[in-house]
Design a protein around this motif. Structure first.
Motif, PDB file in Angstrom:
ATOM      1  N   GLY A  10      -4.599   2.564  -9.664  1.00 38.26           N
ATOM      2  CA  GLY A  10      -4.153   4.061  -9.212  1.00 38.26           C
ATOM      3  C   GLY A  10      -5.532   4.895  -9.467  1.00 38.26           C
ATOM      4  O   GLY A  10      -5.329   6.075  -9.649  1.00 38.26           O
ATOM      5  N   GLY A  11      -6.628   4.306 -10.259  1.00 40.25           N
ATOM      6  CA  GLY A  11      -7.679   5.077 -10.639  1.00 40.25           C
ATOM      7  C   GLY A  11      -8.421   5.512  -9.827  1.00 40.25           C
ATOM      8  O   GLY A  11      -8.624   5.325  -8.573  1.00 40.25           O
ATOM      9  N   LYS A  12      -9.661   5.452 -10.052  1.00 37.68           N
ATOM     10  CA  LYS A  12     -10.943   5.947  -9.248  1.00 37.68           C
ATOM     11  C   LYS A  12     -11.424   4.303  -8.231  1.00 37.68           C
ATOM     12  O   LYS A  12     -11.859   3.918  -7.274  1.00 37.68           O
ATOM     13  CB  LYS A  12     -12.463   5.803 -10.299  1.00 37.68           C
ATOM     14  CG  LYS A  12     -13.348   6.128  -9.410  1.00 37.68           C
ATOM     15  CD  LYS A  12     -14.330   6.756 -10.422  1.00 37.68           C
ATOM     16  CE  LYS A  12     -15.924   7.209  -9.126  1.00 37.68           C
ATOM     17  NZ  LYS A  12     -16.578   6.052  -8.945  1.00 37.68           N
ATOM     18  N   ALA A  13     -10.925   3.389  -9.034  1.00 38.41           N
ATOM     19  CA  ALA A  13     -11.239   1.756  -8.230  1.00 38.41           C
ATOM     20  C   ALA A  13      -9.998   2.122  -7.177  1.00 38.41           C
ATOM     21  O   ALA A  13     -10.657   1.228  -5.858  1.00 38.41           O
ATOM     22  CB  ALA A  13     -10.852   0.350  -9.173  1.00 38.41           C
ATOM     23  N   THR A  14      -9.077   2.105  -7.427  1.00 40.47           N
ATOM     24  CA  THR A  14      -8.057   2.322  -6.332  1.00 40.47           C
ATOM     25  C   THR A  14      -8.450   3.183  -4.993  1.00 40.47           C
ATOM     26  O   THR A  14      -8.162   2.892  -3.670  1.00 40.47           O
ATOM     27  CB  THR A  14      -6.282   2.817  -6.848  1.00 40.47           C
ATOM     28  OG1 THR A  14      -6.056   2.247  -8.092  1.00 40.47           O
ATOM     29  CG2 THR A  14      -5.069   2.248  -5.543  1.00 40.47           C
ATOM     30  N   SER A  15      -9.075   4.648  -5.507  1.00 43.60           N
ATOM     31  CA  SER A  15      -9.117   5.317  -4.250  1.00 43.60           C
ATOM     32  C   SER A  15     -10.330   4.928  -3.549  1.00 43.60           C
ATOM     33  O   SER A  15     -10.128   4.852  -2.329  1.00 43.60           O
ATOM     34  CB  SER A  15      -9.672   6.771  -5.328  1.00 43.60           C
ATOM     35  OG  SER A  15     -10.318   6.847  -5.522  1.00 43.60           O
ATOM     36  N   GLU A  16     -11.041   3.372  -4.428  1.00 45.97           N
ATOM     37  CA  GLU A  16     -12.317   3.363  -3.498  1.00 45.97           C
ATOM     38  C   GLU A  16     -11.710   2.438  -2.761  1.00 45.97           C
ATOM     39  O   GLU A  16     -12.331   1.802  -1.493  1.00 45.97           O
ATOM     40  CB  GLU A  16     -13.722   3.279  -4.564  1.00 45.97           C
ATOM     41  CG  GLU A  16     -14.297   4.073  -4.640  1.00 45.97           C
ATOM     42  CD  GLU A  16     -14.797   3.360  -6.428  1.00 45.97           C
ATOM     43  OE1 GLU A  16     -15.653   4.729  -6.968  1.00 45.97           O
ATOM     44  OE2 GLU A  16     -14.766   2.492  -6.306  1.00 45.97           O
TER      45      GLU A  16
END
Ligand code: MG
Length: 328
Positions: A10-16
Motif C-alpha cells: 500500500g506504500g510507494k512500491a504499490t503506487s509505482e
C-alpha cells in the motif's frame, strides 16, 4: 522486475506498480481521477456481473488471462441483452510474478476493452505469497435498452437454436498447451458485441442467449430446456467443429459438446428469423461459421437430444463431475 510483498504494502512500491503498469495501460478520464470509487453516468436498467479468472497457463495460443478477463465479463453482460459500458478489475498477484508479464497482461486487457467498447473505471491490486501466479477478477456494468427481454426461460416450441461458430477451440488450446502438444489450434477468446449488436439491429427476435463457456454447449442447452420446460433437439451434422479440433477430440476421446469456449454464443430465435439470424451472425466479426443447429421440438420437457447422421436420437445430459480445471 520480480514482484515482492512490498508491492502489496500500500506504500510507494504499490503506487509505482499501479502507475507504471495498470494506470498507464488503462488510462481514461474516469480512472485517472483515482478516487475511492468511480462515478459514472447511468441508465434506468443496468445489468451487472462478476467473474474471476484463474486460467493456467496465463499466456496460451490465441489469448491470455487479460484478454480472457475482459471477454468473459463483457460476454456475460451481452447475453442479458445489455450494452456493456464499465468494467472494474482486481489483480491478485503472487510474489515472484514478473512485471514484464503483468505489463503484457495489462496491455492485452486495455486492447480488448477498446475492442469491446468498454471503459475500465476502477481497479485494485493485492500481492500474496506464492509462486509467481496471477488471478484477475473483473466486474461489469451494462445498460439494458427498454423493452429488451432475454432469458433462458423464453424458449418456445418451434424456435430455432443457433451457434455462432466452431466448438471446443479454447478447451483444446489450453489442454494442448498444458500437455505440450503442438498443433494449429488457437483459443477463440473474443468479445461478442458485434454479433449481438447485429442481431438486434437487424430486428431478429432473440429470446434467449448464452455464451458457451465451462460445461459446454450440452450444459447451456440443458439449462435452457429446464428453464423453458421444453425439449431441444440438435442435428449432429450441423454443429460446427473445425477439422483440427475434431482430430484432437478423436485422439483424446473428448466430446466437443462438453468443451469450454470463450468466444461462442448460443441464440434461440423465433423460427421465421432463423435463416436471417444465421446470415447476420456470419457477416459479423467472430461469427463467420455460425449455423442453425437445431430447435425446440415436441417431447419430454427439460431434455436435450441430438439426432445423429444415421437417423438415431440420443439424450445428452449436462456435464457431470469435473471438466478441465482452471480453463478460465
Ligand atoms: Mg456466461
Amino acid at each position: 522486475m520480480k514482484i515482492t510483498m512490498a508491492h502489496g504494502s500500500g506504500g510507494k512500491a504499490t503506487s509505482e506498480l499501479i502507475s507504471d503498469i495498470f494506470s498507464r495501460n488503462f488510462s481514461n478520464p474516469i480512472l485517472s481521477r483515482m478516487e475511492d470509487s468511480a462515478v459514472v453516468p447511468g441508465a434506468q436498467t443496468i445489468a451487472m456481473t462478476t467473474d474471476s479468472f484463474v486460467v493456467t497457463p496465463v499466456f496460451f495460443p490465441g489469448g491470455d488471462i487479460g484478454r480472457l478477463s475482459v471477454c468473459g465479463t463483457v460476454n456475460d453482460l451481452l447475453m442479458s441483452g445489455s450494452e456493456p459500458k464499465y468494467l472494474t478489475c482486481g489483480f491478485i498477484i503472487e510474489e515472484g510474478a514478473d512485471s514484464a508479464d503483468l505489463e503484457r497482461i495489462a496491455a492485452s486487457m486495455a486492447e480488448t476493452a477498446r475492442e469491446a467498447g468498454v471503459c475500465i473505471v476502477a481497479g485494485d491490486t493485492k500481492v500474496i505469497e506464492g509462486k509467481g501466479g496471477v488471478c484477475i477478477n473483473t466486474s461489469g456494468v451494462g445498460f439494458v435498452p427498454q423493452g429488451r427481454n432475454i432469458s433462458s426461460a423464453n424458449c418456445e416450441l418451434g424456435d430455432a437454436v443457433l451457434l455462432s461458430g466452431y466448438l471446443g477451440e479454447h478447451h483444446a488450446a489450453i489442454l494442448s498447451s498444458r500437455m505440450g502438444i503442438e498443433n494449429q489450434i488457437q483459443s477463440d477468446c473474443a468479445p461478442l458485441g458485434e454479433i449481438v449488436g447485429a442481431l438486434f439491429q437487424n430486428g431478429i427476435h432473440v429470446k434467449a442467449m448464452r455464451d458457451v463457456t465451462r460445461g459446454g454447449l450440452a450444459t447451456v442447452l440443458n439449462e435452457f430446456a429446464s428453464a423453458s420446460h421444453c425439449r431441444i433437439e440438435l442435428n449432429e451434422e450441423d454443429i460446427p467443429v473445425s477439422e483440427p479440433v475434431k482430430g484432437f477430440c478423436g485422439i483424446l476421446g473428448l466430446d466437443p459438446l462438453y468443451m469450454g469456449n470463450e468466444g461462442k454464443l448460443i441464440a434461440v430465435v423465433a423460427k421465421e428469423d432463423a435463416e436471417k439470424a444465421a446470415q447476420v451472425m456470419r457477416s459479423a466479426k467472430y461469427g463467420a461459421n455460425a449455423a442453425v443447429i437445431g430447435g425446440v421440438v415436441e417431447g419430454e420437457a427439460g431434455t436435450l437430444c441430438v439426432k445423429t447422421p444415421i437417423g438415431g436420437t440420443r439424450i445428452v445430459s449436462e456435464l457431470y463431475g469435473e471438466g478441465l480445471p482452471r480453463i478460465c
